[in-house]
Design a protein around this motif. Structure first.
Motif, mmCIF file in Angstrom:
data_model
loop_
_atom_site.group_PDB
_atom_site.id
_atom_site.type_symbol
_atom_site.label_atom_id
_atom_site.label_comp_id
_atom_site.label_asym_id
_atom_site.label_seq_id
_atom_site.Cartn_x
_atom_site.Cartn_y
_atom_site.Cartn_z
ATOM 1 N N THR A 81 17.395 -6.965 10.166
ATOM 2 C CA THR A 81 17.197 -6.340 9.155
ATOM 3 C C THR A 81 18.781 -6.602 8.490
ATOM 4 O O THR A 81 18.465 -6.393 7.035
ATOM 5 C CB THR A 81 16.827 -4.620 9.213
ATOM 6 O OG1 THR A 81 16.207 -4.405 9.576
ATOM 7 C CG2 THR A 81 16.711 -3.691 7.914
ATOM 8 N N CYS A 82 19.627 -6.030 9.047
ATOM 9 C CA CYS A 82 21.259 -6.863 8.297
ATOM 10 C C CYS A 82 21.991 -7.602 8.517
ATOM 11 O O CYS A 82 22.669 -7.744 7.280
ATOM 12 C CB CYS A 82 22.126 -5.431 8.733
ATOM 13 S SG CYS A 82 22.317 -5.320 11.075
ATOM 14 N N CYS A 115 16.863 -3.408 16.296
ATOM 15 C CA CYS A 115 16.419 -4.344 15.484
ATOM 16 C C CYS A 115 17.252 -5.812 15.444
ATOM 17 O O CYS A 115 16.884 -6.888 15.456
ATOM 18 C CB CYS A 115 16.403 -3.990 13.793
ATOM 19 S SG CYS A 115 17.300 -4.714 13.200
ATOM 20 N N GLN A 116 17.878 -5.688 16.180
ATOM 21 C CA GLN A 116 18.934 -6.366 16.825
ATOM 22 C C GLN A 116 19.306 -7.599 15.607
ATOM 23 O O GLN A 116 19.624 -8.685 15.484
ATOM 24 C CB GLN A 116 18.439 -7.993 18.192
ATOM 25 C CG GLN A 116 18.478 -6.890 19.490
ATOM 26 C CD GLN A 116 19.697 -6.562 19.593
ATOM 27 O OE1 GLN A 116 19.954 -7.914 20.276
ATOM 28 N NE2 GLN A 116 20.377 -5.596 19.600
ATOM 29 N N SER A 117 19.541 -6.981 14.232
ATOM 30 C CA SER A 117 20.390 -7.747 13.164
ATOM 31 C C SER A 117 18.961 -8.513 12.177
ATOM 32 O O SER A 117 19.463 -9.275 11.254
ATOM 33 C CB SER A 117 21.310 -8.205 13.229
ATOM 34 O OG SER A 117 20.550 -9.532 13.747
ATOM 35 N N CYS A 133 23.322 -1.192 7.828
ATOM 36 C CA CYS A 133 22.712 -1.738 8.734
ATOM 37 C C CYS A 133 22.770 0.071 9.645
ATOM 38 O O CYS A 133 23.182 0.175 10.024
ATOM 39 C CB CYS A 133 23.802 -1.708 9.851
ATOM 40 S SG CYS A 133 23.592 -2.522 11.878
ATOM 41 N N ARG A 134 20.730 -0.220 9.099
ATOM 42 C CA ARG A 134 20.297 1.245 9.652
ATOM 43 C C ARG A 134 20.746 1.619 10.415
ATOM 44 O O ARG A 134 20.809 2.513 11.389
ATOM 45 C CB ARG A 134 18.542 1.057 9.543
ATOM 46 C CG ARG A 134 18.880 1.468 7.368
ATOM 47 C CD ARG A 134 17.814 1.244 7.196
ATOM 48 N NE ARG A 134 16.639 -0.413 7.158
ATOM 49 C CZ ARG A 134 15.497 -0.666 7.306
ATOM 50 N NH1 ARG A 134 14.626 0.397 6.935
ATOM 51 N NH2 ARG A 134 15.013 -1.421 7.074
ATOM 52 N N GLY A 145 24.700 -5.219 13.835
ATOM 53 C CA GLY A 145 24.062 -6.401 14.126
ATOM 54 C C GLY A 145 23.664 -5.420 15.689
ATOM 55 O O GLY A 145 23.034 -6.390 16.635
ATOM 56 N N MET A 146 23.580 -4.734 16.324
ATOM 57 C CA MET A 146 24.052 -4.230 17.596
ATOM 58 C C MET A 146 22.591 -3.295 17.971
ATOM 59 O O MET A 146 22.292 -2.918 19.476
ATOM 60 C CB MET A 146 25.257 -3.660 18.187
ATOM 61 C CG MET A 146 26.180 -4.893 18.161
ATOM 62 S SD MET A 146 27.680 -4.524 18.625
ATOM 63 C CE MET A 146 27.510 -4.420 20.737
ATOM 64 N N GLY A 147 22.122 -2.890 16.701
ATOM 65 C CA GLY A 147 20.537 -1.843 17.479
ATOM 66 C C GLY A 147 19.862 -2.292 17.775
ATOM 67 O O GLY A 147 19.166 -3.711 17.956
HETATM 68 S S1 FES Z 1 21.306 -3.386 14.091
HETATM 69 FE FE1 FES Z 1 22.005 -3.309 12.053
HETATM 70 S S2 FES Z 1 20.162 -3.253 10.838
HETATM 71 FE FE2 FES Z 1 18.985 -3.064 12.730
#
Ligand code: FES
Length: 106
Positions: free
Chosen positions: A47-48, A43-45, A8-9, A39-41
């Motif tokens: 990517t991950c 991109c809201q998951s 998760c980047r 998943g909380m970044g």
């Molecule tokens: S929230 Fe996991 S890569 Fe963006």
């Protein structure tokens, strides 16, 4: 892959942290999200999600298609309803009444 590989980047969560969450009882993407913030970044998951589900499947022996889907949230930024109504090719905007409308008319 190396255990320090970032999965998760956005939240900088690596494979080792995902595996630790699974060892501590996580069985779904949402479980891992609660334990690690994966998943909380921004991109809201987007990517991950898939790599994490692959790790869950590999680690638990569960078929990949049986790993449960995460709870979905609304987009982080404002999105026009016409954008959400477009088909996969970006055309044929459909109104709530099923009529085709041009972008900007809704
Ligand atoms: S929230 Fe996991 S890569 Fe963006």
């Amino acid at each position: 892959m190396d255990k320090s590989t970032i999965v998760c980047r956005c939240e900088e969560i690596n494979i080792d942290e995902i595996e630790t969450a699974i060892k501590n009882g996580a069985e779904t993407f949402d479980d891992i999200k609660r334990l690690t913030r994966c998943g909380m970044g921004p991109c809201q998951s987007k990517t991950c999600f898939y790599p994490v589900n692959e790790i869950i499947a590999e680690y638990t022996g569960m078929p990949l298609n049986e790993v449960s889907l995460p709870r979905l949230r609304m987009p982080l930024k404002m999105v026009r309803m016409s954008t959400l109504a477009q088909d996969s090719e970006g055309s044929n905007v459909v109104s709530v009444f099923g009529e085709s409308v041009e972008d900007g008319e809704s």
